[in-house]
Design a protein around this motif. Structure first.
Motif: not given
Length: 424
Positions: A192-199, A234-248
């Protein structure tokens, strides 16, 4: 026999689809040919009594893609013939020795909900990463492999920010060498994948797999010790605070139930970041704790740290430093390695430039018998290329060196080569 059945089924399946495909589909075909001449001063990577030879490689191939409304199909097929001037008993001229296949397909069975993915890859793979190997060395510590993968899956999107996916995956893996372990694996998975916010995007998944090795008394570890069932969450998270920076980041727990060994619990996690410094430069770092199947030695748990910088698009280059720990879960063996990798191209003009690959690695192997070893491995490949209307001409030199605390495992290898790759 298994190998030929898989290849024939895959080829027949692909060709049959071609015959019934929509005539309006986008079809592309790209024949290619590689001709290479090299002088190799140590073809077996020996510490003494080196064998040298002139080797001619002729590699015709074709790449096909077919995009239709119900399916996307691709096939990359080639034959690699090799001829030795002084050791013609090593010539590779039969279909079994020369063919390489990478076939993939995805079928839309029902709307945008039910799909079927089928792939078949026939290639040469490394048996043991810690054993003798080198850049452009394709005679030592290698075996041919065929991997068939069939994956029907169902995707449901109740909302624009939520998706559910269920998979069944069947894998059948074959190796030519008797010391390797052929196996089948069946896996069921729900995600199951959920887009919590655009980022921010999060996913949760669970899977259960059955690993069934085929009987092989010559494998390094007995067949019964290899068989297991496995359950993962498994649980995973992708976070993109800006257009230049991405964390996972991700965390996974696995429960391995062996047939004739004590059960094991695996805690696997990792993550990283990528930062776009500019239109042509990316920096990043990662830590990954994962598992994989070795060719002959069972399940491996791997921990890898890496920091890198990438340059694109004109100067294509990647520089990285890494550290890797590999624990063999059913053996008393651990391989640690650390090093630097640099690769890319440095164009002088629109058609000419320098290609380069540099690998510097230190290995520490611990375990019974021959697995106790410390060594430094060096490798470089430098070439000058010239792009032409029908392809690329490449001239260069490859150097490999292994410096071990076991003198019999030392070796040096030089290869001088020239090749022309045609694309029609």
């Amino acid at each position: 026999m298994l190998k030929w059945n898989l290849l024939n089924i895959s080829a027949g399946f692909f060709l049959g689809l071609f015959l019934v495909a929509d005539a309006s589909a986008a079809f592309r075909i790209s024949p290619n040919l590689l001709v290479r001449q090299e002088y190799n001063d140590n073809i077996d990577l020996r510490s003494e009594g080196e064998l040298s030879d002139f080797i001619t490689t002729i590699m015709p191939g074709v790449r096909l893609t077919w995009e239709t409304r119900p399916a996307t199909l691709s096939l990359d097929y080639s034959l690699r013939f090799k001829f030795y001037l002084d050791h013609d008993e090593r010539n590779e001229t039969s279909l079994r020795q020369t063919q390489r296949i990478d076939l993939g397909s995805t079928f839309h069975l029902y709307r945008n909900m039910l799909f079927l993915s089928v792939s078949n890859v026939y290639e040469r793979v490394t048996i043991d990463e810690g054993d003798r190997t080198g850049i452009d060395s394709d005679l030592v510590n290698l075996t041919d492999s065929n991997r068939l993968r069939v994956n029907p899956y169902f995707v449901l999107e109740p909302t624009s920010t939520l998706s559910l996916r269920t998979d069944y995956i069947y894998e059948n893996v074959w190796y030519e060498r008797d010391i390797a372990i052929d196996y089948e694996r069946h896996t069921g998975r729900v995600q199951m994948t959920k887009e919590i916010s655009p980022r921010v995007q999060a996913s949760v998944s669970g899977s259960h797999s059955l690993y069934r090795p085929k009987e092989n008394p010559l494998a390094a570890v007995g067949d019964a010790d290899q068989e297991f069932d496995r359950t993962d969450a498994r649980v995973s998270l992708i976070y993109a605070p800006t257009q230049r920076l991405t964390f996972d980041a991700y965390y996974s727990r696995g429960w391995v139930d062996y047939t004739e060994r004590p059960n094991q619990t695996l805690d696997l996690f990792g993550g990283g970041f990528r930062y776009l410094l500019g239109p042509e430069k990316v920096v990043g770092a990662r830590y990954d704790e994962t598992t994989s199947f070795s060719v002959r030695d069972g399940l491996i748990e791997t921990k890898r740290y890496e920091a890198f910088i990438e340059f694109t698009p004109r100067v294509i280059s990647r520089w990285s430093v890494f550290y890797r720990e590999a624990d063999y879960l059913i053996q008393d063996r651990q391989d640690d390695s650390r090093g630097v990798s640099v690769s890319g191209e440095w164009p002088w003009t629109n058609r000419m430039g320098l290609s380069y690959l540099v690998l510097l690695t230190r290995y520490d192997r611990s375990g019974p018998g021959d697995f106790e070893e410390t060594y430094n491995r060096y490798g470089t490949r430098l070439g000058i290329y010239r792009d032409m209307r029908l392809g690329r001409f490449h001239l260069g030199h490859t150097w490999n060196k292994n410096d071990s605390d076991i003198p019999n495992n030392d070796y040096v290898n030089n290869i001088v080569w020239a090749e022309m790759r045609f694309v029609f």
